[in-house]
Design a protein around this motif. Structure first.
Motif, PDB file in Angstrom:
ATOM      1  N   ASN A   1      95.974  42.110  -2.051  1.00  0.00           N
ATOM      2  CA  ASN A   1      94.585  41.740  -1.812  1.00  0.00           C
ATOM      3  C   ASN A   1      93.751  42.357  -2.930  1.00  0.00           C
ATOM      4  N   LEU A   2      93.516  41.589  -3.978  1.00  0.00           N
ATOM      5  CA  LEU A   2      92.830  42.114  -5.160  1.00  0.00           C
ATOM      6  C   LEU A   2      91.392  42.516  -4.856  1.00  0.00           C
ATOM      7  N   GLU A   3      90.741  41.792  -3.966  1.00  0.00           N
ATOM      8  CA  GLU A   3      89.366  42.159  -3.610  1.00  0.00           C
ATOM      9  C   GLU A   3      89.325  43.508  -2.911  1.00  0.00           C
ATOM     10  N   ALA A   4      90.274  43.743  -2.030  1.00  0.00           N
ATOM     11  CA  ALA A   4      90.325  45.026  -1.339  1.00  0.00           C
ATOM     12  C   ALA A   4      90.634  46.161  -2.309  1.00  0.00           C
TER      13      ALA A   4
ATOM     14  N   LEU B   1     108.365  43.909 -11.755  1.00  0.00           N
ATOM     15  CA  LEU B   1     109.135  42.992 -10.933  1.00  0.00           C
ATOM     16  C   LEU B   1     108.339  42.495  -9.746  1.00  0.00           C
ATOM     17  N   ARG B   2     107.531  43.360  -9.172  1.00  0.00           N
ATOM     18  CA  ARG B   2     106.757  42.967  -8.007  1.00  0.00           C
ATOM     19  C   ARG B   2     105.473  42.210  -8.350  1.00  0.00           C
ATOM     20  N   ALA B   3     104.770  42.662  -9.369  1.00  0.00           N
ATOM     21  CA  ALA B   3     103.388  42.180  -9.537  1.00  0.00           C
ATOM     22  C   ALA B   3     103.022  41.820 -10.970  1.00  0.00           C
ATOM     23  N   GLN B   4     103.988  41.373 -11.741  1.00  0.00           N
ATOM     24  CA  GLN B   4     103.700  41.016 -13.127  1.00  0.00           C
ATOM     25  C   GLN B   4     102.575  39.982 -13.227  1.00  0.00           C
ATOM     26  N   ASP B   5     102.577  39.013 -12.326  1.00  0.00           N
ATOM     27  CA  ASP B   5     101.584  37.940 -12.404  1.00  0.00           C
ATOM     28  C   ASP B   5     100.162  38.432 -12.150  1.00  0.00           C
ATOM     29  N   GLN B   6     100.033  39.563 -11.472  1.00  0.00           N
ATOM     30  CA  GLN B   6      98.706  40.104 -11.165  1.00  0.00           C
ATOM     31  C   GLN B   6      98.286  41.214 -12.122  1.00  0.00           C
ATOM     32  N   TYR B   7      99.146  41.528 -13.098  1.00  0.00           N
ATOM     33  CA  TYR B   7      98.858  42.679 -13.961  1.00  0.00           C
ATOM     34  C   TYR B   7      97.519  42.548 -14.686  1.00  0.00           C
ATOM     35  N   ALA B   8      97.242  41.399 -15.260  1.00  0.00           N
ATOM     36  CA  ALA B   8      95.997  41.226 -16.024  1.00  0.00           C
ATOM     37  C   ALA B   8      94.783  41.453 -15.128  1.00  0.00           C
TER      38      ALA B   8
END
Length: 365
Positions: A160-163, A177-184
């Motif tokens: 939850n990026l907003e949280a 491995l878990r969150a590469q797509d959200q790194y940026a």
């Protein structure tokens, strides 16, 4: 809270992985047909909500995102960390996604996996935000007294990026491995440091996380104390080393954890041998209920991810084949805490596992 685990499901279905599966079947039915379909299939079976998404086990998303080879991950991490002296900021930390500048010592930390949670708490810090596994929306009981009351910021496979942003963190710790797509997106919220993957390289991950705080020496001291405790258990056993099978019931699958897993590293550190089927450079091998006799060892320690009713645990433990195992006949098949043995992924969980092993296998040492 936690990945699955360890972690993760079986490694991505690369050509080397396919060779392993083929060799395993030829050499002793390492995976049943269902295991083969899951390990090399496209969607459903190794991950998630139960972690991972559509389905079956806590590791599904990790399988989909895989990339690095288990056997080389520690070598790839050798350049990670920082050259900054303790207490010196800003500092630059090298990690799986490149380099991150940390302007001041972090005090508001968000952790995105169970290993990072264990690591931060081990260093005497209380995170402001944590993610949970899909199987449990509460803090791991073995950390609860020391972790404070961090806010929940989603699950391991659904951040939850907003949280996270609302907590105004000054450091985010997770894995590629878990969150590469959200790194940026995470990096826009706060300095973000990623390991390559959770689980097997848990010691290197601890040192990497500690480098953000200038606490590498403290982390290394804890690892040294852990190793001394593991060695003492082994010394107490003398030349009599019973074989150990770590068995885990999960939605859609049953696993025998192998050498390149969190629990596998602990058994190696004692050392305590595993049966031949588990002596592979993999996270785990999977067996069907009809193959549960392959879990045989002097001791079988079994955990369950989430609710037992969502797994085949009751069917297996109540089945005739289970009762044929030597460990069952001798009273040496015991349930253990999934949150430490398979989900903890840090030194505090490792020490809890050592305490269990000492109590069961080497009570007089």
């Amino acid at each position: 809270m936690a990945p699955t685990s360890d972690d993760l499901a079986l490694v991505p279905c690369t050509s080397s992985r396919r060779r392993f599966l083929t060799a395993g079947i030829a050499g002793g039915a390492v995976l049943g047909l269902g295991g083969l379909l899951t390990a090399c299939g496209s969607s459903g079976g190794s991950g998630g909500s139960t972690p991972g998404g559509a389905g079956a086990t806590p590791d599904q998303k990790s399988v989909k995102q895989g990339g690095d080879d288990y056997a080389t991950v520690i070598e790839k991490m050798k350049g990670f960390g920082t050259d900054a002296a303790p207490g010196v900021y800003p500092r630059t930390v090298r990690h799986a996604m490149g380099e991150t500048v940390i302007p001041a010592k972090p005090v508001r930390v968000v952790v995105l996996d169970t290993g990072e949670l264990d690591n931060v708490v081990s260093l005497g810090l209380q995170p402001v935000g944590v993610v949970h596994t899909d199987a449990s929306k509460t803090m791991p009981s073995y950390l609860k007294d020391q972790a404070g009351s961090p806010a929940a910021v989603g699950t391991i496979n659904s951040l939850n990026l907003e949280a996270i942003a609302a907590l105004k963190p000054d450091l985010i710790l997770g894995s590629q491995l878990r969150a590469q797509d959200q790194y940026a997106q995470l990096s826009k919220i706060a300095p973000t440091v990623f390991s390559l993957r959770p689980g097997y390289p848990w010691k290197q991950n601890f040192l990497l996380n500690a480098s953000a705080f200038g606490l590498q020496a403290e982390a290394q001291a804890q690892l040294d104390a852990y190793q001394a405790a593991a060695t003492a258990i082994g010394a107490g056993l003398g030349g009599k080393r019973p074989t150990i099978t770590p068995l885990r019931f999960m939605p859609g699958r049953t696993r025998l954890y192998a050498e390149l897993s969190f629990i596998g590293t602990i058994l190696t550190d004692v050392p305590l041998p595993q049966p031949k089927i588990e002596q592979v450079k993999e996270l785990a091998v999977e067996v069907s209920p009809e193959q549960i006799d392959k879990a045989d060892a002097d001791w079988v320690f079994y955990g369950v991810y989430g609710s037992p009713s969502s797994t085949n645990q009751d069917a297996v433990l109540g089945g005739a084949l289970w009762k044929t195992l030597g460990a069952v006949k001798s009273g040496q098949a015991r349930p253990v805490s999934d949150e430490t043995w398979f989900l903890g992924l840090g030194v505090m969980a490792a020490n809890a596992v050592l305490a269990d092993l000492k109590g069961f296998v080497a009570p007089g040492s």
